[in-house]
Structure formats: C-alpha cells, structure tokens
Design a protein around this motif. Structure first.
Motif, short mmCIF file in Angstrom:
data_model
loop_
_atom_site.label_atom_id
_atom_site.label_comp_id
_atom_site.label_asym_id
_atom_site.label_seq_id
_atom_site.Cartn_x
_atom_site.Cartn_y
_atom_site.Cartn_z
N TRP A 11 51.91 32.51 44.85
CA TRP A 11 49.88 33.05 44.80
C TRP A 11 50.23 33.99 43.82
CZ3 TRP A 11 50.85 29.31 48.68
CH2 TRP A 11 50.67 27.91 48.62
N ASP A 13 51.13 38.30 43.18
CA ASP A 13 51.34 39.32 45.12
C ASP A 13 52.07 39.27 45.65
OD1 ASP A 13 48.77 41.34 43.57
OD2 ASP A 13 47.66 39.01 44.66
N ASN A 40 44.46 40.24 34.32
CA ASN A 40 44.13 39.09 35.85
C ASN A 40 45.58 39.85 36.60
OD1 ASN A 40 45.74 37.46 34.35
ND2 ASN A 40 45.45 35.67 35.21
N ALA A 41 46.72 40.22 36.81
CA ALA A 41 47.60 40.73 36.55
C ALA A 41 46.86 42.03 37.60
CB ALA A 41 49.02 40.63 36.16
N ILE A 121 36.55 28.88 41.64
CA ILE A 121 38.23 28.81 41.38
C ILE A 121 38.51 29.94 42.33
CG2 ILE A 121 39.67 29.05 39.42
CD1 ILE A 121 38.64 26.20 39.43
N GLY A 122 37.47 30.98 41.82
CA GLY A 122 37.45 31.92 42.08
C GLY A 122 37.46 33.12 41.26
N SER A 123 38.07 33.08 39.94
CA SER A 123 38.74 34.22 39.17
C SER A 123 38.55 35.54 39.05
CB SER A 123 38.02 33.65 37.45
OG SER A 123 36.73 34.37 37.34
N THR A 124 39.20 36.25 39.07
CA THR A 124 39.05 37.35 38.43
C THR A 124 38.17 38.38 37.98
OG1 THR A 124 41.00 38.01 36.94
CG2 THR A 124 41.82 37.44 39.02
N GLN A 176 51.65 36.87 37.62
CA GLN A 176 50.80 35.91 39.34
C GLN A 176 51.77 34.94 39.48
OE1 GLN A 176 49.40 35.94 35.72
NE2 GLN A 176 48.38 37.27 36.37
N LEU A 180 50.65 29.38 40.81
CA LEU A 180 49.34 29.41 40.41
C LEU A 180 48.91 29.11 38.67
CD1 LEU A 180 47.87 33.03 40.79
CD2 LEU A 180 46.56 30.45 41.60
N VAL A 190 44.22 27.00 40.03
CA VAL A 190 45.38 28.01 39.42
C VAL A 190 44.64 28.25 38.06
CG1 VAL A 190 46.53 25.90 39.18
CG2 VAL A 190 44.90 25.92 37.41
N THR A 191 46.04 29.70 37.24
CA THR A 191 44.91 30.36 36.49
C THR A 191 45.09 29.80 34.59
OG1 THR A 191 45.81 32.36 34.64
CG2 THR A 191 47.65 31.09 35.94
N VAL A 225 44.70 34.93 47.06
CA VAL A 225 43.39 35.68 47.07
C VAL A 225 42.50 34.50 46.00
CG1 VAL A 225 44.23 37.42 45.16
CG2 VAL A 225 42.15 37.62 46.09
N GLY A 226 41.23 34.30 45.74
CA GLY A 226 40.46 33.20 45.67
C GLY A 226 41.01 32.10 45.73
N ARG A 253 39.73 41.77 46.58
CA ARG A 253 39.34 41.16 47.38
C ARG A 253 40.24 40.97 48.76
NH1 ARG A 253 38.42 36.03 43.47
NH2 ARG A 253 40.41 36.60 42.50
P1 IMP Z 1 41.92 33.88 36.58
O1 IMP Z 1 43.29 33.88 36.27
O2 IMP Z 1 40.83 35.06 37.05
O3 IMP Z 1 41.05 33.26 35.83
O4 IMP Z 1 41.35 33.34 38.90
C1 IMP Z 1 42.10 31.80 38.32
C2 IMP Z 1 43.36 32.03 40.46
O5 IMP Z 1 44.03 32.77 39.78
C3 IMP Z 1 41.74 32.77 41.06
O6 IMP Z 1 42.05 32.34 42.30
C4 IMP Z 1 42.43 34.10 40.77
O7 IMP Z 1 41.98 35.32 42.48
C5 IMP Z 1 43.97 33.75 41.10
N1 IMP Z 1 44.93 35.35 40.05
C6 IMP Z 1 45.61 35.39 38.61
N2 IMP Z 1 45.46 36.04 38.34
C7 IMP Z 1 46.53 36.96 40.10
C8 IMP Z 1 47.62 38.20 40.24
O8 IMP Z 1 48.39 38.40 39.91
N3 IMP Z 1 47.70 38.03 41.40
C9 IMP Z 1 47.08 37.17 42.01
N4 IMP Z 1 45.53 36.00 41.86
C10 IMP Z 1 45.37 35.64 40.67
#
Ligand code: IMP
Ligand code: GTP
Ligand code: MG
Length: 337
Positions: A11, A13, A40-41, A121-124, A176, A180, A190-191, A225-226, A253
């Motif tokens: 997921w 990291d 988001n990375a 979703i718990g996005s970043t 990512q 994800l 997911v992303t 995370v998320g 987080r």
């Molecule tokens: P988003 O990509 O910001 O929309 O987030 C969607 C989901 O993907 C959330 O659960 C985030 O925590 C997770 N996520 C997105 N990018 C990363 C990353 O680089 N590392 C870890 N989790 C990520």
C-alpha cells in the motif's frame, strides 16, 4: 543496458525512495523518470547526511549525471515542483512532459473537504483524486499552459524512447503500491489511478516490450495509511511491541502494520510481472542484521525469512535494506543496470 521499473508491492511506503536513490547513485542511469499519481506520494531519501521528503522530484535525483523526467500521466503541483527543484538543485536536468496534468487549488480544497474522499477513503488531501476526475472529464489544465513550467517542458516519451534506442539505461519510478491500484487494489479504498508497472509505462510513454526488469519493493512487514482493509492488521499494542510504528511522509498520519501476507505478495508479483524483489527494513524485524552489507552477515532467522519470500513468490530477493542509511543495503543483483 536495461530499462527497469521499480514499484511498490503493498500500500505504498515500502521504502522505494531508498532503493531508487541507491541504484541511481551507484549506476547513474541516463534517464530517471517518475510515473505514478502525483503529490500524494511521499518518498524519504537520505543523501549526503540530509533527509529529503519528496513528493514530485524523482527519488533518483541523487545521481547527478542523470536526466530527471516527470511523465505525462503524473499530476504536477507547480508550487511543490518548483520548491523541490530548488531543494534538490536539479534545475538544469529536470523535465516535465507537456501533457502532465496540473493540480489546482480547487482540487486540493475538494480533496480536503469532500466527505467521501477525506473521510471515507482517507485521501491524502493533495488534490490528486479531484484532478484526475477533471482529467477524465477533459477539463484539467496541462503543464504546457503554465508559464512557470515553460523552462522545464519536454516530450518525455520521446526522450525515453530515444535513450532506450541508443542503448542507454533507464530507471522508471513507480509510486504508491499495487494494492492502491484503482483497478486491481482494495477498491474503493484505493488511489485515483492504476499504479502497476504497466501504468508506469503508460505514464511515461513507453511500450511494454521496452521493459527488461521490474523490481517489486517489499517491506519486511506491510503498512497502510488511510482507510481500507489490510489482512492481518495488528493492534496498536502489538505494533509497538514489534517496533513497526510508522508515520506518513505526506500527511503525518500513523500507519497500520501487518506481517507480509503471501496471497497479496503473489498478487503483486503477478500484476506487475515482477522479476526481482527489493526487501526493505529487514533490520526492523531482525535487529541483529542492522547495517549488514553482505548476505554472510545475516542471521539464520533472517536468511530463512528471505528464503521463505523467495519460495512463496518464486522470484529472487536481490536487494536487502538493513538500515536507514543509504549504504545499509545488501546488493545481490547479478546484472546491475
Ligand atoms: P489519494 O491518492 O490521496 O486519493 O488517497 C487514496 C488512498 O491512497 C488513501 O488511503 C491514501 O492514504 C492512499 N495513498 C495515496 N498515495 C499514497 C502513498 O504514496 N503512500 C501511501 N498511501 C497512499
Ligand atoms: P516509499 O513511499 O516507498 O518511497 O517509502 P517512504 O520513503 O514513504 O517510506 P518512509 O517515509 O516510511 O521512509 C522510509 C524511512 O525508512 C526512511 O527514513 C528511510 O531512510 C528508512 N529506511 C528505508 N529502508 C530502510 C531499511 O532497510 N531499514 C531501516 N531501518 N530503515 C529504512
Ligand atoms: Mg511513501
């Protein structure tokens, strides 16, 4: 001469930043290009005693001779990009594809305030989801429309394909982790895009026939995370006891942790066509191996842990992280880049 893709198996990291920067620093590929979603990375790279938390610039910036590129499939936040260019001093050797999408203020606001994205979703909160939404609607602005990016604009696909044709080494960075992936991951948690090796090819504009090696980065335990499921998730107490507590590079987080699940590991190997595994944080699971640089220095328990990963996935573990330091690594690859 190889084209190598590095992706995360779980997921995100997994420690891709360290593996990429190690290979880059030692082998100086002609081109290091970033695929993946966008800001988001978060990648942590330790270079010359300094710790960098990067969200846009390729983690391979540690190779001062390499051309650094950001592919058309990657979302660019101009403010973060320009800040990291300064921070890493890579102004003269970095390029952004004309057609990379741009993250605007409104995308970040939506990502942070939209209940579905931020809570369920718990996005970043970095605007990536809403920006990709706009890209799918074909309303997103592209890098070629942003004056501040003009000095950096290039045709990434053309540059990479020409380098491959000239027999040069190319390193492609995924971000990512496979679980994800919008298509293959734990949907809806997911992303906003696929993140497998095939998508990384599409992000930078090369065909699948050009790829020689796919390195899947495994951490010695899984983290997430998320929101969303992760089989075998440990309680906070168990995590603390094992020393597996981690915090996100982008959002700060707390991450959840679990032992490696081999159904997931095999799925990641399959989806990416992975040919090798880079295993990070072996020293967190087996403290006695800290800072080892040779396989002979590993304990029997650590060796059995690695042999088990190889048996379960049927591909070799060729790089092994044994500490946070850039040089705390065992490199068993037969062919370097
Ligand atoms: P988003 O990509 O910001 O929309 O987030 C969607 C989901 O993907 C959330 O659960 C985030 O925590 C997770 N996520 C997105 N990018 C990363 C990353 O680089 N590392 C870890 N989790 C990520
Ligand atoms: P990616 O998103 O996959 O690039 O990983 P990350 O950089 O987000 O992971 P994180 O932010 O958790 O940073 C990883 C941290 O662990 C950095 O400080 C690295 O130096 C460190 N690290 C990387 N590999 C190892 C390892 O093998 N052992 C230990 N102890 N630390 C490591
Ligand atoms: Mg990360």
């Amino acid at each position: 001469m190889t084209t190598t893709i590095i992706i995360g198996a779980f997921w995100g990291d997994e420690g891709k930043g360290k593996i990429i920067s190690y290979i880059a620093y030692h082998e100086h590929p002609a081109i290091i290009a970033r695929g993946g979603v966008g800001t988001n990375a978060g990648h942590t790279v330790v270079y010359q005693g300094k710790k960098y938390g990067l969200r846009m610039i390729p983690s391979g910036f540690t190779s001062e001779k390499s051309r650094l590129l950001i592919g058309a499939g990657v979302l660019v936040d101009p403010e973060i990009f320009l800040r990291e260019v300064e921070l890493t001093g890579c102004k003269d050797r970095i390029g952004v594809d004309f057609q990379a999408g741009i993250i605007e203020k409104e995308h970040k606001e939506k990502d942070q305030h939209d209940k579905h994205l931020s809570k369920k979703i718990g996005s970043t909160g970095t605007g990536c989801g809403p920006a990709n939404e706009a890209r799918a609607r074909r309303t997103l602005r592209l890098a070629k429309e942003i004056p501040e990016l003009t000095p950096y604009l290039t045709d990434v696909s053309k540059e990479i394909n020409e380098a491959i044709a000239a027999g040069k080494n190319v390193l492609l960075e995924g971000t990512q982790g496979t679980m994800l992936s919008l298509f293959h991951g734990t949907y809806p948690y997911v992303t906003s895009k696929d993140v497998s090796a095939s998508q990384i090819c599409a992000d930078v504009g090369i065909g699948p026939t050009k790829v020689d090696e796919v390195i899947a980065v495994f951490k010695a335990f899984m983290t997430r995370v998320g929101e969303g499921p992760m089989p075998g998730t440990l309680s906070e107490e168990e995590m603390k006891k094992k020393g597996w507590m981690e915090f996100g590079t982008v959002t700060g987080r707390a991450r959840r942790a679990a032992p490696i699940d081999f159904e997931i590991a095999r799925k990641a190997v399959r989806l990416n066509g992975a040919t090798q595994i880079a295993l990070t944080k072996l020293d967190i699971v087996f403290p006695e191996v800290a800072n080892a640089t040779k396989k002979e220095e590993l304990s029997p328990a650590a060796l059995e842990f690695i042999a088990n990963i190889e048996r379960e996935t049927n591909i070799p573990v060729t790089l092994i992280g044994t500490g946070p330091d850039a040089e705390a690594i065992i490199d068993l690859r037969e062919d370097k880049l």
